[in-house]
Scaffold this motif. Structure first.
Motif, PDB file in Angstrom:
ATOM      1  N   ALA A  22       0.824  -1.203   0.000  1.00 16.02           N
ATOM      2  CA  ALA A  22       0.000   0.000   0.000  1.00 16.02           C
ATOM      3  C   ALA A  22       0.860   1.256   0.000  1.00 16.02           C
ATOM      4  O   ALA A  22       0.591   2.215  -0.734  1.00 16.02           O
ATOM      5  CB  ALA A  22      -0.933  -0.010   1.209  1.00 16.02           C
ATOM      6  N   PHE A  23       1.917   1.276   0.813  1.00 21.20           N
ATOM      7  CA  PHE A  23       2.758   2.461   0.882  1.00 21.20           C
ATOM      8  C   PHE A  23       3.630   2.605  -0.361  1.00 21.20           C
ATOM      9  O   PHE A  23       3.999   3.721  -0.733  1.00 21.20           O
ATOM     10  CB  PHE A  23       3.613   2.434   2.148  1.00 21.20           C
ATOM     11  CG  PHE A  23       2.872   2.907   3.377  1.00 21.20           C
ATOM     12  CD1 PHE A  23       2.802   4.257   3.672  1.00 21.20           C
ATOM     13  CD2 PHE A  23       2.232   2.013   4.218  1.00 21.20           C
ATOM     14  CE1 PHE A  23       2.111   4.710   4.790  1.00 21.20           C
ATOM     15  CE2 PHE A  23       1.544   2.443   5.335  1.00 21.20           C
ATOM     16  CZ  PHE A  23       1.480   3.800   5.626  1.00 21.20           C
ATOM     17  N   ALA A  24       3.939   1.500  -1.004  1.00 21.18           N
ATOM     18  CA  ALA A  24       4.699   1.586  -2.256  1.00 21.18           C
ATOM     19  C   ALA A  24       3.895   2.301  -3.333  1.00 21.18           C
ATOM     20  O   ALA A  24       4.459   2.966  -4.213  1.00 21.18           O
ATOM     21  CB  ALA A  24       5.088   0.188  -2.730  1.00 21.18           C
ATOM     22  N   ASP A  25       2.563   2.174  -3.258  1.00 17.78           N
ATOM     23  CA  ASP A  25       1.688   2.809  -4.247  1.00 17.78           C
ATOM     24  C   ASP A  25       1.223   4.195  -3.817  1.00 17.78           C
ATOM     25  O   ASP A  25       0.528   4.883  -4.574  1.00 17.78           O
ATOM     26  CB  ASP A  25       0.452   1.936  -4.494  1.00 17.78           C
ATOM     27  CG  ASP A  25       0.796   0.631  -5.204  1.00 17.78           C
ATOM     28  OD1 ASP A  25       1.839   0.601  -5.881  1.00 17.78           O
ATOM     29  OD2 ASP A  25       0.031  -0.337  -5.063  1.00 17.78           O
ATOM     30  N   GLY A  28       4.116  10.215  -1.752  1.00 20.07           N
ATOM     31  CA  GLY A  28       4.468  11.069  -0.626  1.00 20.07           C
ATOM     32  C   GLY A  28       4.364  10.427   0.733  1.00 20.07           C
ATOM     33  O   GLY A  28       4.370  11.132   1.747  1.00 20.07           O
ATOM     34  N   LEU A  29       4.289   9.093   0.776  1.00 18.81           N
ATOM     35  CA  LEU A  29       4.207   8.389   2.053  1.00 18.81           C
ATOM     36  C   LEU A  29       5.219   7.245   2.079  1.00 18.81           C
ATOM     37  O   LEU A  29       5.482   6.613   1.059  1.00 18.81           O
ATOM     38  CB  LEU A  29       2.802   7.814   2.284  1.00 18.81           C
ATOM     39  CG  LEU A  29       1.668   8.790   2.598  1.00 18.81           C
ATOM     40  CD1 LEU A  29       0.325   8.075   2.566  1.00 18.81           C
ATOM     41  CD2 LEU A  29       1.875   9.465   3.949  1.00 18.81           C
ATOM     42  N   SER A  30       5.775   6.989   3.249  1.00 14.83           N
ATOM     43  CA  SER A  30       6.634   5.825   3.457  1.00 14.83           C
ATOM     44  C   SER A  30       6.361   5.317   4.861  1.00 14.83           C
ATOM     45  O   SER A  30       5.836   6.047   5.713  1.00 14.83           O
ATOM     46  CB  SER A  30       8.119   6.193   3.303  1.00 14.83           C
ATOM     47  OG  SER A  30       8.491   7.197   4.240  1.00 14.83           O
ATOM     48  N   VAL A  31       6.711   4.060   5.125  1.00 18.81           N
ATOM     49  CA  VAL A  31       6.379   3.460   6.416  1.00 18.81           C
ATOM     50  C   VAL A  31       7.603   2.816   7.047  1.00 18.81           C
ATOM     51  O   VAL A  31       8.455   2.247   6.360  1.00 18.81           O
ATOM     52  CB  VAL A  31       5.239   2.426   6.258  1.00 18.81           C
ATOM     53  CG1 VAL A  31       5.681   1.251   5.395  1.00 18.81           C
ATOM     54  CG2 VAL A  31       4.740   1.946   7.617  1.00 18.81           C
ATOM     55  N   ALA A 196      -4.428   7.510   5.119  1.00 20.18           N
ATOM     56  CA  ALA A 196      -4.878   8.092   3.850  1.00 20.18           C
ATOM     57  C   ALA A 196      -5.794   9.289   4.097  1.00 20.18           C
ATOM     58  O   ALA A 196      -5.689  10.318   3.412  1.00 20.18           O
ATOM     59  CB  ALA A 196      -5.606   7.034   3.026  1.00 20.18           C
ATOM     60  N   ALA A 197      -6.690   9.184   5.076  1.00 20.93           N
ATOM     61  CA  ALA A 197      -7.619  10.273   5.363  1.00 20.93           C
ATOM     62  C   ALA A 197      -6.895  11.507   5.878  1.00 20.93           C
ATOM     63  O   ALA A 197      -7.199  12.641   5.479  1.00 20.93           O
ATOM     64  CB  ALA A 197      -8.665   9.811   6.381  1.00 20.93           C
TER      65      ALA A 197
END
Length: 277
Positions: A22-25, A28-31, A196-197
């Motif tokens: 999910a974070f790969a897609d 602007g987000l990484s985990v 995401a929200a």
């Protein structure tokens, strides 16, 4: 030997494979997924000071010394809650930063509602189910870093906590608060929906200028369970304010109608005394 009931499907470890995908897609987000952390806000603060970009999400399978607003502790049972912190580097004017905690609480409440459990927010950012039962707490901290000021957004959500595990009678969980016929969401779904929200609401607020600020304020007021209620506000420094919550102003402050007139509260612990009317 006594048979033990199988754990509820909402309980259990986060799905690392699903999170990574999910974070790969996600733009602007990484985990960063940790097995255990004292406080995800502390880890995220360290990462921000070391240069972590906006959008880093620090997630702990189990948080052992979480912190809430007003220096309160946030305790969770292993496998039962979602605890994460998000690094943000706002470019809006400093005067608008007080809206960040309200924005996050509003976004998390919307995410929980989207997952099938209707939620509202108590000023400034506690997420409530069934009136006044708290299901999620939020702590936003401003930290200075070599790359400029950052906002560390910490979120803790009781997902599969049982009644026996709740720390106080005014707390609840998605498991306990889900409407009849609704399957409580699993921890991975809760994490992904909430991140995401928050990111969507934050991006829209940052990019939209004054009109976006006005839309956020209007939407927040509609979802705020505090407005229209008789309240008692415990103020910093042992002060106290009592009256009727009538508005949230343009700076995110709670407006309370007291016996001596309108008072605006920028920080405090709100207790809902009784429903309006």
């Amino acid at each position: 030997m006594t048979d033990q009931a199988a754990p509820h499907p909402a309980r259990g470890p986060l799905d690392a494979v699903r999170l990574e995908a999910a974070f790969a897609d996600a733009t602007g987000l990484s985990v960063e997924l940790l097995a255990e952390a004292t406080s995800t806000n502390e880890v995220a603060t360290e990462r921000a000071r070391a240069g972590a970009p906006e959008g880093l999400v620090v997630v702990a399978e189990h948080q052992v010394a979480g912190r809430g607003r007003l220096d309160r502790s946030w305790t969770t049972t292993p496998g039962a809650a979602v605890t994460f912190s998000l690094v943000l580097r706002p470019t809006v004017a400093p005067a608008s930063w007080p809206w960040i905690p309200l924005l996050v609480g509003h976004a998390v409440a919307k995410a929980v509602t989207t997952l099938g459990v209707p939620a509202r927010v108590k000023w400034p950012n506690d997420v409530l189910l069934h009136g006044d039962l708290k299901v999620a707490g939020i702590l936003v901290e401003r930290v200075d870093t070599p790359a400029g000021a950052a906002a560390i957004v910490g979120v803790g959500i009781n997902v599969a906590t049982t009644a026996e595990e709740l720390p106080v009678p005014t707390a609840t969980s998605l498991l306990l608060g889900a409407p009849a016929g609704v399957t409580p969401p699993d921890r991975t779904s809760v994490l992904l929906e909430c991140v995401a929200a928050v990111r969507e609401a934050y991006d829209a607020w940052q990019a939209g200028g004054s009109q976006a600020g006005e839309r956020l304020a209007s939407s927040y007021r509609e979802q705020c369970a505090t407005l229209g209620r008789e309240v008692r506000v415990e103020l910093p420094g042992d002060g106290r304010l009592e009256g009727r919550a009538v508005d949230v102003d343009e700076h995110g402050r709670l407006v309370v109608e007291t016996a001596t007139g309108l008072q605006r509260v920028g920080a405090g612990d709100v207790v809902h005394v009784r429903p309006a009317g």
